[in-house]
Design a protein around this motif. Structure first.
Motif, PDB file in Angstrom:
ATOM      1  N   LEU A  82      79.003  23.915  52.884  1.00 35.94           N
ATOM      2  CA  LEU A  82      77.750  23.181  53.059  1.00 35.94           C
ATOM      3  C   LEU A  82      77.818  21.755  52.525  1.00 35.94           C
ATOM      4  O   LEU A  82      76.943  20.937  52.816  1.00 35.94           O
ATOM      5  CB  LEU A  82      76.601  23.921  52.369  1.00 35.94           C
ATOM      6  N   GLY A  83      78.821  21.477  51.711  1.00 30.11           N
ATOM      7  CA  GLY A  83      78.990  20.119  51.203  1.00 30.11           C
ATOM      8  C   GLY A  83      77.994  19.705  50.144  1.00 30.11           C
ATOM      9  O   GLY A  83      77.768  18.500  49.950  1.00 30.11           O
ATOM     10  N   VAL A  84      77.380  20.666  49.450  1.00 27.69           N
ATOM     11  CA  VAL A  84      76.418  20.333  48.392  1.00 27.69           C
ATOM     12  C   VAL A  84      77.166  20.208  47.064  1.00 27.69           C
ATOM     13  O   VAL A  84      77.759  21.185  46.595  1.00 27.69           O
ATOM     14  CB  VAL A  84      75.323  21.408  48.274  1.00 27.69           C
ATOM     15  N   PRO A  85      77.174  19.035  46.429  1.00 28.36           N
ATOM     16  CA  PRO A  85      77.838  18.909  45.132  1.00 28.36           C
ATOM     17  C   PRO A  85      77.130  19.743  44.064  1.00 28.36           C
ATOM     18  O   PRO A  85      75.901  19.765  43.996  1.00 28.36           O
ATOM     19  CB  PRO A  85      77.723  17.411  44.812  1.00 28.36           C
ATOM     20  N   VAL A  86      77.894  20.433  43.245  1.00 29.38           N
ATOM     21  CA  VAL A  86      77.378  21.215  42.123  1.00 29.38           C
ATOM     22  C   VAL A  86      77.815  20.539  40.832  1.00 29.38           C
ATOM     23  O   VAL A  86      78.998  20.210  40.675  1.00 29.38           O
ATOM     24  CB  VAL A  86      77.902  22.665  42.166  1.00 29.38           C
ATOM     25  N   ILE A  87      76.876  20.332  39.923  1.00 27.46           N
ATOM     26  CA  ILE A  87      77.199  19.707  38.637  1.00 27.46           C
ATOM     27  C   ILE A  87      76.879  20.697  37.536  1.00 27.46           C
ATOM     28  O   ILE A  87      75.732  21.111  37.360  1.00 27.46           O
ATOM     29  CB  ILE A  87      76.409  18.401  38.443  1.00 27.46           C
ATOM     30  N   LEU A  88      77.902  21.118  36.803  1.00 28.07           N
ATOM     31  CA  LEU A  88      77.742  22.075  35.717  1.00 28.07           C
ATOM     32  C   LEU A  88      77.358  21.330  34.442  1.00 28.07           C
ATOM     33  O   LEU A  88      78.056  20.410  34.016  1.00 28.07           O
ATOM     34  CB  LEU A  88      79.042  22.852  35.509  1.00 28.07           C
ATOM     35  N   LEU A  89      76.240  21.741  33.834  1.00 25.40           N
ATOM     36  CA  LEU A  89      75.723  21.091  32.633  1.00 25.40           C
ATOM     37  C   LEU A  89      75.809  22.020  31.428  1.00 25.40           C
ATOM     38  O   LEU A  89      75.876  23.238  31.577  1.00 25.40           O
ATOM     39  CB  LEU A  89      74.241  20.719  32.815  1.00 25.40           C
ATOM     40  N   HIS A  90      75.734  21.422  30.236  1.00 25.02           N
ATOM     41  CA  HIS A  90      75.608  22.200  28.985  1.00 25.02           C
ATOM     42  C   HIS A  90      76.642  23.329  28.912  1.00 25.02           C
ATOM     43  O   HIS A  90      76.293  24.482  28.673  1.00 25.02           O
ATOM     44  CB  HIS A  90      74.211  22.822  28.875  1.00 25.02           C
ATOM     45  N   CYS A  91      77.898  23.013  29.119  1.00 20.24           N
ATOM     46  CA  CYS A  91      78.899  24.065  29.296  1.00 20.24           C
ATOM     47  C   CYS A  91      79.445  24.658  28.002  1.00 20.24           C
ATOM     48  O   CYS A  91      80.246  25.594  28.047  1.00 20.24           O
ATOM     49  CB  CYS A  91      80.051  23.528  30.139  1.00 20.24           C
ATOM     50  N   SER A  92      79.067  24.128  26.854  1.00 23.32           N
ATOM     51  CA  SER A  92      79.561  24.649  25.578  1.00 23.32           C
ATOM     52  C   SER A  92      79.140  26.114  25.404  1.00 23.32           C
ATOM     53  O   SER A  92      77.986  26.464  25.650  1.00 23.32           O
ATOM     54  CB  SER A  92      78.974  23.816  24.436  1.00 23.32           C
ATOM     55  N   PRO A  93      80.032  27.002  24.983  1.00 26.25           N
ATOM     56  CA  PRO A  93      81.426  26.783  24.570  1.00 26.25           C
ATOM     57  C   PRO A  93      82.437  27.037  25.687  1.00 26.25           C
ATOM     58  O   PRO A  93      83.575  27.427  25.404  1.00 26.25           O
ATOM     59  CB  PRO A  93      81.581  27.812  23.462  1.00 26.25           C
ATOM     60  N   TYR A  94      82.027  26.828  26.928  1.00 23.24           N
ATOM     61  CA  TYR A  94      82.882  27.155  28.062  1.00 23.24           C
ATOM     62  C   TYR A  94      83.390  25.905  28.771  1.00 23.24           C
ATOM     63  O   TYR A  94      83.541  25.887  29.995  1.00 23.24           O
ATOM     64  CB  TYR A  94      82.104  28.024  29.057  1.00 23.24           C
ATOM     65  N   GLU A  95      83.677  24.857  27.999  1.00 20.83           N
ATOM     66  CA  GLU A  95      84.115  23.612  28.629  1.00 20.83           C
ATOM     67  C   GLU A  95      85.390  23.794  29.455  1.00 20.83           C
ATOM     68  O   GLU A  95      85.511  23.218  30.545  1.00 20.83           O
ATOM     69  CB  GLU A  95      84.347  22.531  27.576  1.00 20.83           C
ATOM     70  N   ARG A  96      86.302  24.572  28.949  1.00 22.27           N
ATOM     71  CA  ARG A  96      87.564  24.744  29.679  1.00 22.27           C
ATOM     72  C   ARG A  96      87.329  25.475  31.004  1.00 22.27           C
ATOM     73  O   ARG A  96      87.920  25.121  32.029  1.00 22.27           O
ATOM     74  CB  ARG A  96      88.588  25.490  28.821  1.00 22.27           C
ATOM     75  N   ALA A  97      86.468  26.478  30.981  1.00 23.10           N
ATOM     76  CA  ALA A  97      86.160  27.202  32.215  1.00 23.10           C
ATOM     77  C   ALA A  97      85.491  26.274  33.221  1.00 23.10           C
ATOM     78  O   ALA A  97      85.810  26.299  34.418  1.00 23.10           O
ATOM     79  CB  ALA A  97      85.255  28.392  31.912  1.00 23.10           C
ATOM     80  N   ALA A  98      84.561  25.440  32.756  1.00 23.75           N
ATOM     81  CA  ALA A  98      83.885  24.497  33.652  1.00 23.75           C
ATOM     82  C   ALA A  98      84.870  23.482  34.215  1.00 23.75           C
ATOM     83  O   ALA A  98      84.821  23.129  35.399  1.00 23.75           O
ATOM     84  CB  ALA A  98      82.759  23.792  32.908  1.00 23.75           C
ATOM     85  N   ALA A  99      85.781  22.999  33.360  1.00 21.84           N
ATOM     86  CA  ALA A  99      86.795  22.051  33.827  1.00 21.84           C
ATOM     87  C   ALA A  99      87.702  22.696  34.865  1.00 21.84           C
ATOM     88  O   ALA A  99      88.105  22.050  35.846  1.00 21.84           O
ATOM     89  CB  ALA A  99      87.611  21.548  32.643  1.00 21.84           C
ATOM     90  N   PHE A 100      88.021  23.976  34.665  1.00 22.43           N
ATOM     91  CA  PHE A 100      88.840  24.701  35.649  1.00 22.43           C
ATOM     92  C   PHE A 100      88.132  24.771  37.002  1.00 22.43           C
ATOM     93  O   PHE A 100      88.756  24.554  38.055  1.00 22.43           O
ATOM     94  CB  PHE A 100      89.140  26.108  35.138  1.00 22.43           C
ATOM     95  N   LEU A 101      86.829  25.038  36.985  1.00 13.73           N
ATOM     96  CA  LEU A 101      86.081  25.096  38.248  1.00 13.73           C
ATOM     97  C   LEU A 101      86.056  23.730  38.921  1.00 13.73           C
ATOM     98  O   LEU A 101      86.172  23.631  40.145  1.00 13.73           O
ATOM     99  CB  LEU A 101      84.658  25.592  37.991  1.00 13.73           C
TER     100      LEU A 101
END
Length: 371
Positions: free
Chosen positions: A265-284
């Protein structure tokens, strides 16, 4: 110790930021009890005999915000609050918001409408910056639910109101993870199930929406509008802002099925407040072309994995202007350390560091939100 950086890198760090994620701050003068509840995400008074100034945020306010308001660093809490009262809320907000060095505020209007909060336009005017709105889907739904409509009329009104508010905004946000968890069924709910859920909603219109069927319907309504208007969808993850009385899975990897469904669909997703999962968010962010990440903490993990054109600054400020100023200060301070370490190790050139600082500070947000 202040890291030693080449002049162009220091200039890139000092350049005006785009704060892509903040909320409204109070416009009124605050007594101590009110101020203290606004410097903690818990939102409740400190236990008897203690104070929220004895927290990392409270100490940071006394250390870093005090000089901005004309006091010595580490001013006692009582002295700081007296100075705040002397200046008045309008001057405090103007001084701290401008000191943050922000060129554009993108304000999430998800908190309940209140005359005590600065509007989006006022935030920009006091901060000497541009300002735009991020529309919170759950806030729109709450407003529509309280109109007391029939189930079919409620659904029609909901779709129209999301579209109308999006037409005046640059992005949408959802707190579905805080309402029913991030392991969202990626399939749109059937019309019959949505109508039945809308009928149940009519019985308790003033309560926050927690029905998983209606939350999924609301989410997909937002996706449709975001696709039509080519705007991003913010999704808070992690532990920040989670209701202590409600435990839901907040690891952003729980979103993978939904993220996959959005891919075509081309909708950008922005992950916020990812602590303590910063590495998982960066992987996505590294794995999916339409996923981006907001970074407050965990800069080392995010910079070590996420594409640099996928990372954005957001102060996460809310409630009082001090949180916006400290968010910008921490961003510049922590990023400076990370850049200096990479330059000193010979891993990055000065040009690399300058370019990345510019992308994270403002360039990526300008592109993704089409500012």
């Amino acid at each position: 110790m202040t890291p030693v950086l080449p002049g162009p890198v220091r200039a890139a760090l000092a350049a005006p930021l785009v704060d892509h994620h903040c909320q409204g701050v109070r416009r009124d003068d605050l007594v101590r009890a009110q101020f203290e509840t606004l410097i903690t995400r818990a939102g409740h008074p400190a236990p008897p005999g203690t104070t929220h100034f004895d927290t990392p945020e409270g100490v940071a306010i006394r250390r870093w915000c005090a000089p901005v308001l004309g006091l010595e660093p580490h001013a006692p809490a009582a002295v700081y609050l007296a100075r705040r009262a002397e200046l008045g809320a309008a001057e405090v907000n103007r001084t701290l918001l401008r000191a943050a060095g922000v060129v554009a505020f993108l304000v999430d209007t998800g908190t309940e409408a209140s005359p005590d909060l600065l509007s989006v336009a006022e935030t920009g005017r006091l901060g000497g910056a541009a300002s735009d709105e991020i529309v919170r889907l759950e806030r729109v739904e709450q407003d529509v639910a309280e109109e007391g409509l029939s189930a079919p009329a409620y659904l029609d009104r909901l779709r129209g109101e999301v579209a109308a508010r999006a037409s005046r905004a640059v992005g949408l946000s959802t707190v579905i993870g805080y309402r029913c968890g991030l392991d969202v069924d990626p399939v749109r709910p059937a019309r019959g199930a949505v109508l039945a859920a809308a009928g149940r909603r009519a019985a308790e219109p003033k309560k926050p929406l927690t029905d998983p069927v209606l939350l999924r319907h609301l989410l997909w309504t937002g996706v449709d509008v975001a696709r039509e208007r080519a705007m991003p969808l913010q999704i808070p993850c992690g532990h920040s802002g989670v209701d202590p009385g409600v435990l839901h899975r907040s690891d952003p990897t729980a979103l993978v099925p939904f993220i996959r469904a959005l891919g075509p669909l081309g909708v950008p997703v922005i992950l916020l407040h990812c602590s303590p999962y910063e590495r998982a968010a960066a992987f996505l962010a590294a794995t999916f072309p339409h996923v981006h990440v907001d970074v407050h903490d965990g800069f080392a993990e995010v910079l070590g994995l996420a594409p640099f054109h996928k990372i954005m600054f957001g102060s996460g400020g809310w409630g009082v202007a001090e949180t916006v100023y400290l968010g910008a200060l921490r961003h510049r301070t922590v990023l400076a350390r990370e850049l200096a370490a990479r330059i000193d190790a010979g891993d990055w050139s000065s040009g690399d560091a300058e370019r990345v600082a510019g992308m994270i500070g403002s360039g990526n947000a300008r592109r993704i939100y089409r500012l």
